[in-house]
Design an enzyme around this catalytic site. Structure first.
Site, PDB file in Angstrom:
ATOM      1  N   VAL A 306       0.837  -1.194   0.000  1.00  0.00           N
ATOM      2  CA  VAL A 306       0.000   0.000   0.000  1.00  0.00           C
ATOM      3  C   VAL A 306       0.874   1.248   0.000  1.00  0.00           C
ATOM      4  O   VAL A 306       1.786   1.374   0.827  1.00  0.00           O
ATOM      5  CB  VAL A 306      -0.924   0.029   1.240  1.00  0.00           C
ATOM      6  CG1 VAL A 306      -1.887   1.201   1.167  1.00  0.00           C
ATOM      7  CG2 VAL A 306      -1.691  -1.268   1.358  1.00  0.00           C
ATOM      8  N   ASP A 307       0.604   2.144  -0.938  1.00  0.00           N
ATOM      9  CA  ASP A 307       1.257   3.446  -0.920  1.00  0.00           C
ATOM     10  C   ASP A 307       0.678   4.266   0.227  1.00  0.00           C
ATOM     11  O   ASP A 307      -0.536   4.245   0.450  1.00  0.00           O
ATOM     12  CB  ASP A 307       1.019   4.143  -2.265  1.00  0.00           C
ATOM     13  CG  ASP A 307       1.706   5.494  -2.328  1.00  0.00           C
ATOM     14  OD1 ASP A 307       2.880   5.579  -1.938  1.00  0.00           O
ATOM     15  OD2 ASP A 307       1.062   6.468  -2.763  1.00  0.00           O
ATOM     16  N   LYS A 308       1.525   4.956   0.980  1.00  0.00           N
ATOM     17  CA  LYS A 308       1.044   5.683   2.154  1.00  0.00           C
ATOM     18  C   LYS A 308       0.237   6.923   1.793  1.00  0.00           C
ATOM     19  O   LYS A 308      -0.939   7.042   2.131  1.00  0.00           O
ATOM     20  CB  LYS A 308       2.211   6.084   3.059  1.00  0.00           C
ATOM     21  CG  LYS A 308       1.765   6.858   4.311  1.00  0.00           C
ATOM     22  CD  LYS A 308       2.932   7.401   5.088  1.00  0.00           C
ATOM     23  CE  LYS A 308       3.536   8.642   4.442  1.00  0.00           C
ATOM     24  NZ  LYS A 308       2.616   9.819   4.510  1.00  0.00           N
ATOM     25  N   THR A 311      -3.413   7.171   0.277  1.00  0.00           N
ATOM     26  CA  THR A 311      -4.099   5.886   0.411  1.00  0.00           C
ATOM     27  C   THR A 311      -4.379   5.611   1.883  1.00  0.00           C
ATOM     28  O   THR A 311      -5.522   5.628   2.314  1.00  0.00           O
ATOM     29  CB  THR A 311      -3.257   4.759  -0.208  1.00  0.00           C
ATOM     30  OG1 THR A 311      -2.984   5.070  -1.577  1.00  0.00           O
ATOM     31  CG2 THR A 311      -4.010   3.444  -0.150  1.00  0.00           C
TER      32      THR A 311
END
Length: 638
Positions: A306-308, A311
């Site tokens: 997951v991109d921080k 997101t």
């Protein structure tokens, strides 16, 4: 009328069979009842024979050929009831199959129905009702209460609320003001909006969604490819088996019975009906799955990267802490001086301070400072109402020989250790206090991670370009299993590639545009908040149209449920055919009984797939989405 037309052939055939049975009870020549039975077989069998002929011209040996040969053979042998029964039951099965596929495509039908036929446009200061397809880019469209939005565009004037559930899956209406995006197919629930059209006709987000769902429901899954190959060998195999049995035993009727019983009707429909139902259900939830291949792969996901920013977090900084160090100042005064200085700054964190001051009502409309000097890597020096305000890090204080920096530096270090960006505020050479700014973690991020684990994902990895302290703070708040910080886009690609090499099935979650290399490298690329982004809808393997993070575990859970249904259907179909074939060879299973059991298995496969159109797993998740939406709106209004 459509339903009657669909079942017209089985109704006519069934009626003739009933007539034949009645004639058999009356004192009439047997040839009359036999003629009715043959007529029933002809009515139901003609479409089957026609389909088999077209398939043979294309060099395809399908189940229609098996039924045709069996029916014709039964008539030749004088077994008119068997010929009528097998064609009648097969016709019913075909009608049920068509009805089910139409039912499972209801999500697509509903999407198409969302597009309004007309639009109310402003031309020469007059309101004109025109066909929606004739609206030009740049024209102003009026959206009144209760009306459907006919175009994608931007609100130019007015305020109101729109029900965007059809596009984003969000159940709560979205408030719209000047500058906000709107999408075709959404419904006004209040207010009056003037929308400047940016995309019309086939270029709208709704049109892209419809196109994507159409393609996805027609796409072939790996399991379907396997079953197609299996059928290519299975059908000729049944023909050969029937021929061998007929030659060895001399029982032609037994051979014909084997042909009928061996028809893999349930097997043929088992996978397509599940895929269409699963993808259609996902579309109703605002989840676009590119095709059966990606649906199956999503069911195998073991690691989610997951991109921080944007997101797990909102992608915009907010003020988190206000620490007053000068006893002569109050919190409101400290924030007021800081916001006045930052009002003239170009730094991306300045907006968070100004907005926080406005929310707390400390200064109303913030006046611009007399002058602002940006010091790269340190902060700013501003003149505000004849006073000098410094905002920055300890290096800025040292450069201006500010006394007593140790206490401020200690506070700043403590805030930095919690993953926040500290800003020391100095007023006329005296340290006033420390502010802290951070990218706000989404309230549903932690719940998303929990639900991903519940859905069978073993690891959730966060990828970010931020430093270790910020990454650790977000990871701790969310419950991330593994952190990778200070990454460039190419570094994220390397991480995803490494996870793949380790044997994991990897999903990469981003915005569909940024981090494109990592999204492309993962087994499944998932675009978050893809509404309005044609690029995301077209390129992502799975596009989550809304910004609710809980849609991600919902998508994976639905994929796993769909694949389970596919496997159940295939197992049921194969077991049914195997038992029936054994029953025919060992004796006891007639053509009519076998065909009845066969059609019952088709019906069971259909009903099993239809379960996907219900929402047992998603209902609780959508309730949680509602709660997160409400809490988010309360926070925004606070």
């Amino acid at each position: 009328m459509t339903i009657l037309r669909r079942y017209l052939i089985p109704i006519a055939s069934g009626g003739l069979i009933a007539v034949a049975w009645l004639l058999g009870l009356l004192p009439v020549p047997p040839i009359v009842a036999d003629a009715a039975m043959v007529a029933a077989a002809v009515v139901a069998g003609t479409p089957i024979l026609r389909t088999a002929g077209r398939a043979l011209l294309a060099r395809v040996v399908g189940i229609d050929l098996l039924v045709s040969v069996a029916a014709v053979g039964a008539i030749v042998l004088g077994e008119y009831w068997e010929a009528a029964a097998v064609t009648f039951l097969f016709a019913i099965g075909h009608a049920l199959e068509t009805a089910t596929l139409n039912r499972t495509r209801s999500a697509l039908t509903a999407l198409v129905a969302l597009a309004p036929d007309v639009a109310l446009v402003l031309r020469n200061n007059e309101q004109l009702e025109v066909p929606a397809g004739s609206v030009l880019t740049g024209e102003t469209v009026l959206i009144k209460n209760g009306a459907r939005v006919p175009v994608d565009g931007t609100v130019a004037q007015g305020a109101g609320t729109l029900d965007e559930a059809s596009i984003t899956g969000e159940s709560l209406p979205a408030e719209k003001t000047v500058g906000d995006r709107v999408f075709a197919g959404t419904i006004s629930t209040g207010g009056l909006l003037q929308v400047r059209a940016t995309e019309v006709g086939a270029a709208t987000t709704l049109a892209h969604i419809v196109h994507r769902v159409e393609e996805a429901q027609e796409a072939t899954a790996p399991t379907q490819v396997f079953m197609d190959r299996f059928s290519a060998w299975y059908t000729p195999g049944i023909l050969v088996l029937a021929l061998v049995v007929g030659l060895v035993t001399g029982d032609v009727f037994l051979a014909l019975t084997l042909l009928v019983i061996g028809c893999p009707g349930a097997l043929v429909i088992s996978i397509p009906v599940a895929i269409v139902a699963g993808i259609g259900r996902a579309a109703q939830l605002g989840i676009l799955i590119k095709g059966g291949e990606f649906l199956e792969t999503a069911a195998k996901i073991t690691v989610v990267a997951v991109d921080k920013t944007g997101t797990l977090t909102r992608g915009r900084p907010v003020l988190t802490d206000v620490v007053v160090l000068d006893p002569a100042l109050t919190r409101a005064e400290l924030l007021d001086w800081a916001s006045r200085a930052e009002a003239g700054s170009e730094h991306p964190l300045a907006g968070a301070i100004v907005q926080a001051a406005a929310r707390e009502g400390s200064s109303g409309l913030v006046p611009l400072p007399e002058h602002v000097l940006n010091v790269p890597g340190q902060g700013i020096v501003a003149g505000v109402a004849g006073r000098t305000v410094l905002i920055g890090n300890p290096a800025l204080l040292r450069a201006h020989s500010i006394a007593g920096t140790d206490a401020a530096a200690t506070v700043a270090a403590g805030l930095a250790a919690r993953g926040r960006t500290p800003l020391i505020v100095v007023l006329d050479g005296i340290i006033a206090g420390v502010l802290a700014v951070a990218d706000e973690v989404r309230p549903d991020a932690a719940d998303m991670v929990t639900r991903l684990h519940a859905a069978g994902v073993t690891r959730v990895v966060m990828l970010t370009g931020d430093g270790p302290l910020v990454a650790q703070a977000v990871g701790d708040a969310v419950g991330i299993d593994e952190l990778r910080s200070s990454l460039l886009p190419e570094d994220k690609l390397d991480v995803v590639a490494g996870l793949r090499r380790d044997g994991h099935v990897v999903a990469m979650v981003g915005d569909g545009v940024n981090d494109a290399p990592a999204l492309a490298t993962a087994h499944i690329g998932i675009a978050m908040g893809a509404a309005g982004s044609a690029v995301a809808v077209e390129t992502a393997d799975i596009a989550l149209m809304g910004d609710n993070l809980l849609m991600l575990p919902a998508a994976i859970d639905l994929a796993r449920r769909t694949v389970r249904v596919m496997h159940q259907n295939v197992a049921l179909a194969l077991i049914t055919v195997a038992l029936l074939l054994a029953g025919v060879l060992l004796g006891g299973v007639t053509m009519a009984v076998g065909m009845l059991v066969h059609e019952a298995s088709v019906l069971i496969v259909i009903v099993n797939a239809m379960r996907l159109l219900r929402r047992p797993g998603q209902r609780a998740q959508l309730k949680m989405l509602d709660k997160s939406d409400k809490s988010e709106r309360r926070e925004m209004m606070a």
